[in-house]
Scaffold this motif. Structure first.
Motif, PDB file in Angstrom:
ATOM      1  N   GLN A   1      13.359   0.020  -0.517  1.00  0.00           N
ATOM      2  CA  GLN A   1      13.393   1.508   0.392  1.00  0.00           C
ATOM      3  C   GLN A   1      12.818   2.540  -0.573  1.00  0.00           C
ATOM      4  N   THR A   2      12.632   2.142  -1.891  1.00  0.00           N
ATOM      5  CA  THR A   2      12.135   3.085  -2.796  1.00  0.00           C
ATOM      6  C   THR A   2      10.364   2.768  -3.127  1.00  0.00           C
ATOM      7  N   ASP A   3       9.962   1.848  -2.297  1.00  0.00           N
ATOM      8  CA  ASP A   3       8.414   1.555  -2.505  1.00  0.00           C
ATOM      9  C   ASP A   3       7.532   2.310  -1.831  1.00  0.00           C
ATOM     10  N   SER A   4       6.379   1.994  -2.008  1.00  0.00           N
ATOM     11  CA  SER A   4       5.258   2.486  -1.286  1.00  0.00           C
ATOM     12  C   SER A   4       4.602   1.508  -0.741  1.00  0.00           C
ATOM     13  N   VAL A   5       3.976   1.682   0.518  1.00  0.00           N
ATOM     14  CA  VAL A   5       3.426   0.779   1.471  1.00  0.00           C
ATOM     15  C   VAL A   5       1.967   1.160   1.748  1.00  0.00           C
ATOM     16  N   LYS A   6       1.249   0.137   2.356  1.00  0.00           N
ATOM     17  CA  LYS A   6      -0.214   0.412   2.803  1.00  0.00           C
ATOM     18  C   LYS A   6      -0.021  -0.195   4.133  1.00  0.00           C
ATOM     19  N   VAL A   7      -0.273   0.229   5.196  1.00  0.00           N
ATOM     20  CA  VAL A   7      -0.018  -0.143   6.710  1.00  0.00           C
ATOM     21  C   VAL A   7      -0.949   0.330   7.676  1.00  0.00           C
ATOM     22  N   HIS A   8      -1.176  -0.337   8.845  1.00  0.00           N
ATOM     23  CA  HIS A   8      -2.036  -0.086   9.922  1.00  0.00           C
ATOM     24  C   HIS A   8      -0.880   0.055  10.953  1.00  0.00           C
ATOM     25  N   TYR A   9      -1.174   1.228  11.812  1.00  0.00           N
ATOM     26  CA  TYR A   9      -0.275   1.395  12.861  1.00  0.00           C
ATOM     27  C   TYR A   9      -0.552   2.185  13.857  1.00  0.00           C
TER      28      TYR A   9
ATOM     29  N   LEU B   1       2.057   5.080   2.579  1.00  0.00           N
ATOM     30  CA  LEU B   1       3.379   5.732   2.857  1.00  0.00           C
ATOM     31  C   LEU B   1       4.364   5.537   1.863  1.00  0.00           C
ATOM     32  N   SER B   2       5.300   6.358   1.629  1.00  0.00           N
ATOM     33  CA  SER B   2       6.627   6.093   0.881  1.00  0.00           C
ATOM     34  C   SER B   2       7.653   5.646   1.898  1.00  0.00           C
ATOM     35  N   LEU B   3       8.417   4.591   1.676  1.00  0.00           N
ATOM     36  CA  LEU B   3       9.511   4.233   2.710  1.00  0.00           C
ATOM     37  C   LEU B   3      10.557   5.307   2.776  1.00  0.00           C
ATOM     38  N   SER B   4      10.723   6.166   1.635  1.00  0.00           N
ATOM     39  CA  SER B   4      11.687   7.057   1.588  1.00  0.00           C
ATOM     40  C   SER B   4      11.266   8.445   2.358  1.00  0.00           C
ATOM     41  N   GLY B   5      10.338   8.402   2.753  1.00  0.00           N
ATOM     42  CA  GLY B   5       9.772   9.599   3.501  1.00  0.00           C
ATOM     43  C   GLY B   5       9.436   9.194   4.880  1.00  0.00           C
ATOM     44  N   VAL B   6       9.970   8.101   5.616  1.00  0.00           N
ATOM     45  CA  VAL B   6       9.645   8.010   6.916  1.00  0.00           C
ATOM     46  C   VAL B   6      11.103   7.848   7.729  1.00  0.00           C
ATOM     47  N   VAL B   7      10.959   7.767   9.060  1.00  0.00           N
ATOM     48  CA  VAL B   7      12.311   7.623   9.714  1.00  0.00           C
ATOM     49  C   VAL B   7      13.060   6.332   9.191  1.00  0.00           C
ATOM     50  N   LYS B   8      14.361   6.255   9.647  1.00  0.00           N
ATOM     51  CA  LYS B   8      15.168   5.143   9.268  1.00  0.00           C
ATOM     52  C   LYS B   8      14.713   3.850   9.979  1.00  0.00           C
ATOM     53  N   GLY B   9      14.249   3.939  11.196  1.00  0.00           N
ATOM     54  CA  GLY B   9      13.899   2.790  12.003  1.00  0.00           C
ATOM     55  C   GLY B   9      12.789   2.429  11.327  1.00  0.00           C
TER      56      GLY B   9
ATOM     57  N   LEU C   1       1.568  -4.544   7.581  1.00  0.00           N
ATOM     58  CA  LEU C   1       1.831  -4.381   6.550  1.00  0.00           C
ATOM     59  C   LEU C   1       0.881  -4.949   5.669  1.00  0.00           C
ATOM     60  N   GLU C   2      -0.028  -4.292   5.025  1.00  0.00           N
ATOM     61  CA  GLU C   2      -1.063  -4.646   4.301  1.00  0.00           C
ATOM     62  C   GLU C   2      -0.875  -5.077   2.726  1.00  0.00           C
ATOM     63  N   ASP C   3       0.122  -4.088   2.180  1.00  0.00           N
ATOM     64  CA  ASP C   3       0.475  -3.968   0.808  1.00  0.00           C
ATOM     65  C   ASP C   3       1.594  -3.323   0.546  1.00  0.00           C
ATOM     66  N   PHE C   4       2.067  -3.441  -0.791  1.00  0.00           N
ATOM     67  CA  PHE C   4       3.426  -2.570  -1.173  1.00  0.00           C
ATOM     68  C   PHE C   4       3.371  -2.363  -2.525  1.00  0.00           C
ATOM     69  N   TRP C   5       4.192  -1.436  -3.165  1.00  0.00           N
ATOM     70  CA  TRP C   5       4.222  -1.479  -4.562  1.00  0.00           C
ATOM     71  C   TRP C   5       5.194  -0.497  -5.148  1.00  0.00           C
TER      72      TRP C   5
ATOM     73  N   THR D   1       5.602   5.317  -8.536  1.00  0.00           N
ATOM     74  CA  THR D   1       5.798   5.832  -9.630  1.00  0.00           C
ATOM     75  C   THR D   1       5.543   7.407  -9.439  1.00  0.00           C
ATOM     76  N   GLN D   2       5.944   7.927 -10.333  1.00  0.00           N
ATOM     77  CA  GLN D   2       5.737   9.500 -10.466  1.00  0.00           C
ATOM     78  C   GLN D   2       4.516   9.934 -10.456  1.00  0.00           C
ATOM     79  N   GLY D   3       3.998  10.755  -9.447  1.00  0.00           N
ATOM     80  CA  GLY D   3       2.724  11.117  -9.315  1.00  0.00           C
ATOM     81  C   GLY D   3       2.096  10.309  -7.928  1.00  0.00           C
ATOM     82  N   ASP D   4       2.576   9.277  -7.551  1.00  0.00           N
ATOM     83  CA  ASP D   4       2.258   8.661  -6.392  1.00  0.00           C
ATOM     84  C   ASP D   4       2.255   9.709  -5.043  1.00  0.00           C
ATOM     85  N   ARG D   5       1.222   9.551  -4.107  1.00  0.00           N
ATOM     86  CA  ARG D   5       1.236  10.538  -3.151  1.00  0.00           C
ATOM     87  C   ARG D   5       1.567   9.558  -1.930  1.00  0.00           C
ATOM     88  N   GLU D   6       2.198  10.430  -0.868  1.00  0.00           N
ATOM     89  CA  GLU D   6       2.479   9.735   0.444  1.00  0.00           C
ATOM     90  C   GLU D   6       1.492   9.595   1.129  1.00  0.00           C
TER      91      GLU D   6
END
Length: 201
Positions: A95-103, A137-145, A189-193, A196-201
């Motif tokens: 839930q604290t990770d960032s992801v790269k997605v197509h949607y 995207l940051s998972l902490s910045g999207v809706v719960k679903g 879902l393409e990738d995730f990591w 870290t501080q400074g990451d943009r959503e």
């Protein structure tokens, strides 16, 4: 498949029958809360039946923030996922990770949008993996679903997901999304990591 077609037809008829009497103007999202509650309740029941029959391409996922103590949830506590393609990854984001997605995100069918209005997408036109650039995207910045599903996906997975409004934007309208809207995403879902501080959503 037949059951889902019946649901879509019922929703379309509800939308077609909803006109403002004073000028015959169609109300695009008439009785929208009831339409979405009815659709999602039926979808969860249908999905549970498929799971009971042994189908593995459909899943019910309780919201990640709900207690894992064996309690029974109602239909609005789940996200429904249809697993269209399986990737090669073996781990999932946190839930604290960032992801790269197509949607591509749609609403349920309405009067002017028999396939559901597209309210957001990360690419233009039909999806082309050679041309599309994934969105970060940051998972902490999207809706719960949305985060609930991504925390169960692996790299390369392609799913169609159905998020009840209770795990989306709830009773609040958001830009072009009316209040009480089920959100339907075609999601890759393409990738995730680790974020870290400074990451943009």
């Amino acid at each position: 498949m037949k059951f889902r077609n019946i649901i879509w037809c019922t929703l379309a008829l509800l939308a077609l029958a909803s006109c403002k009497e004073e000028n015959d103007e169609v109300e695009e999202f008439a009785n929208w809360q009831n339409v979405n509650d009815t659709y999602f309740s039926n979808l969860v029941s249908e999905t549970q039946s498929k799971i009971d029959e042994g189908q593995t391409t459909w899943a019910l996922m309780p919201c990640y923030s709900y207690p894992d103590n064996g309690m029974t949830f109602d239909y609005s506590s789940y996200v429904v996922a249809e697993k269209l393609e399986q990737g090669s990854g073996t781990t999932s984001p946190l839930q604290t990770d960032s992801v790269k997605v197509h949607y591509e995100g749609r609403l349920l069918p309405s009067y002017s949008y028999p396939k559901g209005m597209i309210f957001d997408r990360s690419y233009v036109g039909d999806f082309d993996p050679d041309l599309a650039t994934p969105t970060k995207l940051s998972l902490s910045g999207v809706v719960k679903g949305f985060s609930t599903v991504l925390m169960r996906m692996h790299r390369g997975d392609h799913w169609r997901i159905y998020i009840p409004y209770q795990l989306g934007y709830g009773s609040t309208a958001r830009s072009s999304i009316p209040a009480y809207s089920t959100l339907v995403f075609d999601l890759r879902l393409e990738d995730f990591w680790r974020k870290t501080q400074g990451d943009r959503e």
